[in-house]
Write a protein that holds these residues in place. Structure first.
Motif, short mmCIF file in Angstrom:
data_model
loop_
_atom_site.label_atom_id
_atom_site.label_comp_id
_atom_site.label_asym_id
_atom_site.label_seq_id
_atom_site.Cartn_x
_atom_site.Cartn_y
_atom_site.Cartn_z
N ILE A 167 106.03 -28.84 51.74
CA ILE A 167 104.86 -28.20 51.13
C ILE A 167 104.32 -27.19 52.14
O ILE A 167 104.28 -27.47 53.34
N ASN A 168 103.96 -26.00 51.69
CA ASN A 168 103.49 -25.01 52.67
C ASN A 168 102.00 -24.74 52.53
O ASN A 168 101.39 -25.11 51.53
N PRO A 169 101.40 -24.14 53.55
CA PRO A 169 99.94 -23.96 53.54
C PRO A 169 99.45 -23.23 52.29
O PRO A 169 98.36 -23.51 51.79
N GLU A 170 100.26 -22.31 51.76
CA GLU A 170 99.84 -21.56 50.56
C GLU A 170 99.77 -22.46 49.34
O GLU A 170 98.91 -22.28 48.48
#
Lengths: 189, 383
Positions: B366-369
């Motif tokens: 999962i990425n910060p965005e």
């Protein structure tokens, strides 16, 4: 200060080893933070392989690279697969012997014949990944080539230390030979 | 290794070195991606120090081997991933019932079944809680960086000795394979809890399941000076099977209360920017790294975002979450499953309608965005 790299090549070219060495150089000897991740499994078997390296003067949270400051492609296969990761305004470094089919877009491109340089100096392309680290250390100010030399001295068999140190210097010189004007446009500082 | 040297290691290597630090003396395991490097490193480190490393034929024999070895006085560990962890569940239950200290590392990968061996996931949280049948309490720890992997591995050994039970360390593919710098703590820097051995002399009656006043059960090396029974059946203080309702009742309450009553001692968590936070991110393991980045991105834009990183997943620190989230406008749980910790958080807080999930289950971290998008949606600014 934080720089994000994707180093890619065809399996066996040593792109992933280079990522590991770069991370170790900056984390162990460079007094910086570094995180390295790499592709595993089917993605890493055969064909193109990549490693993500982030080096930073402060703690690194998200460990993968979404928008690389520098994307390195050592083979056509790697270029084809990872060029979509290049960031507008970012730098793409490729081996100009291996990567022929290059499309110029809105990122900076630097083609260097690392393959040819390795062949003429060592009659082998085994050191192309270390040569590439030399290139990176000349372009990215945060990477101190001395820290890479320390990793090479500590990690490699005694018989391979000298040849790899030479490969590193060869990469540094490949960039210097471009001339100061061109290099100053590429430098990340 | 020089003093204070920063080593550039994989998370799995850190876990293996921490196990050595904690005093592991027996390891049995069956290699499985993405946990294999733990076995690989221990196979080198343990024999060099005269300790036993055994590669078993499968995960069932691995967990059984460490349970047996623990009874004979060893600090023991095994490491696996989802499919192996599933196979181990029956013997993990035995470990709970017979109260045998052991550490099980589950480096999570995509599931169910053989799933996605090289992909990231955090979907074994509930299996860790209820994977084996029957009433019991569990301890499960997790970590998001190498310093914490080291500390939590040591803590897992400590808790397993202190509470005499299997303890699960839930890692994930991302942090297990990621390399970053770590200075290995000096001996003595982190506290180590050793096995509590009985002081009952030879030829005297030793009761393996008779608790001291502080609740701890002293052990006697099996095959040593005392003869006693160990069983997965409900048992009395001698370890002999019993169907007596009072014995069973006391036993089940003991298995649950020995953990639940010490919930606050076992709770490990970190808070950042919580003083003025009206948006609270709750996360753990690899997702916590992304959530931290989200927090710092949103803070730069002036949003009052705080974060709770959980290191103890079980027993779930519900009253701590209740207190910390009381003033939150929104709570966002970031995790790589369909909402396993989300569910616990909803149960813990006073206003469950304010708790939302930011997740990803496609195998990519999962990425910060991804997390930022959920926060933006909640603020009515979503795309």
């Amino acid at each position: 200060m934080k720089y994000k790299f994707i180093l890619s090549g065809t399996g066996g070219q040593g792109a992933i080893t280079a990522g590991l060495l770069l991370g170790e150089a900056t984390a162990t000897y460079g007094n910086l933070f570094a995180v390295q991740t790499q592709s595993y499994g089917p993605e890493a078997r055969g064909g193109a392989a990549r490693t993500d390296v982030i080096i930073s003067s402060s703690k690194i949270h998200y460990p993968k690279v979404m928008y690389p400051d520098v994307l390195v492609c050592l083979s056509q296969e790697a270029y084809n697969k990872y060029i979509k990761m290049a960031t507008p305004g970012g730098l793409v470094i490729y081996d100009s012997h291996n990567v022929k089919n290059v499309k110029i877009k809105d990122y900076k491109m630097l083609g260097l014949d690392m393959f040819g340089a390795c062949m003429s100096e060592f009659n082998s392309v085994q050191m192309i990944n270390i040569c590439m680290l030399g290139v990176l250390s000349e372009i990215v100010e945060l990477i101190d080539p001395e820290t890479i030399r320390m990793v090479i001295r500590n990690r490699f068999k005694p018989s391979l230390i000298d040849i790899n140190l030479r490969a590193l210097d060869m990469g540094i010189n490949l960039v210097r030979e471009l001339g100061e004007e061109k290099v100053s446009k590429l430098k990340l500082q | 290794m020089k003093k204070n040297e920063i080593l550039f290691l994989q998370g799995n290597e850190v876990c293996a070195r921490a196990a050595m630090y904690a005093g592991v003396s027996f390891y049995a395991g069956y290699p499985i991606t993405p946990s294999t490097e733990i076995a690989e490193v221990l196979a080198e480190l343990m024999p060099a120090e005269g300790k036993a490393f055994m590669q078993m034929e499968d995960e069932i024999s691995s967990i059984c081997a460490i349970i047996g070895a623990s009874l004979t006085g060893n600090k023991v560990m095994t490491a696996t991933s989802g499919p192996g962890f599933s196979l181990m569940q029956e013997a993990i239950g035995y470990g709970h019932m017979a109260e045998i200290p052991c550490v099980i590392v589950n480096v999570q990968r995509g599931g169910p079944s053989t799933g996605m061996p090289t992909s990231a996931s955090q979907a074994d949280v509930m299996q860790t809680r209820w994977g084996t049948h029957g009433d019991h309490s569990v301890i499960a720890l997790t970590a998001s960086n190498h310093e914490d992997i080291f500390a939590m591995t040591v803590e897992a050994f400590n808790f397993s000795e202190l509470y005499r039970m299997p303890v699960v360390l839930l890692l994930d593919e991302v942090i297990a394979h990621m390399r970053e710098g770590l200075t290995i703590p000096e001996p003595g820097e982190l506290p180590i809890i050793e096995r509590l051995n009985t002081s009952v002399p030879e030829d005297s009656d030793y009761h393996p399941y008779f608790a001291r006043e502080d609740g701890r059960l002293p052990m006697s090396e099996f095959g040593g000076i005392h003869r006693y029974n160990v069983t997965g059946l409900a048992h009395d203080m001698w370890g002999f099977p019993s169907n007596d309702p009072e014995v069973a009742n006391t036993l089940i309450h003991h298995l649950v209360n020995k953990v639940e009553n010490y919930k606050h001692d076992i709770a490990r968590y970190k808070t950042t920017n919580m003083d003025d936070a009206d948006i609270v991110l709750i996360s753990y393991g690899c997702s916590a790294r992304s959530a931290k980045q989200t927090m710092s991105n949103l803070r730069q834009r002036g949003l009052r975002v705080g974060m709770i990183e959980l290191q103890t997943l079980w027993p779930f620190p519900d009253d701590i979450i209740y207190d910390l989230c009381r003033d939150a406008r929104y709570v966002v749980v970031a995790e790589m499953n369909m909402g396993q910790v989300l569910h616990q958080v909803k149960e813990a807080v006073s206003n469950p309608d304010r708790v939302f999930l930011a997740n990803r289950v496609d195998g990519a971290l999962i990425n910060p965005e991804d997390i930022e998008n959920v926060v933006n949606l909640l603020r009515g600014k979503g795309k």
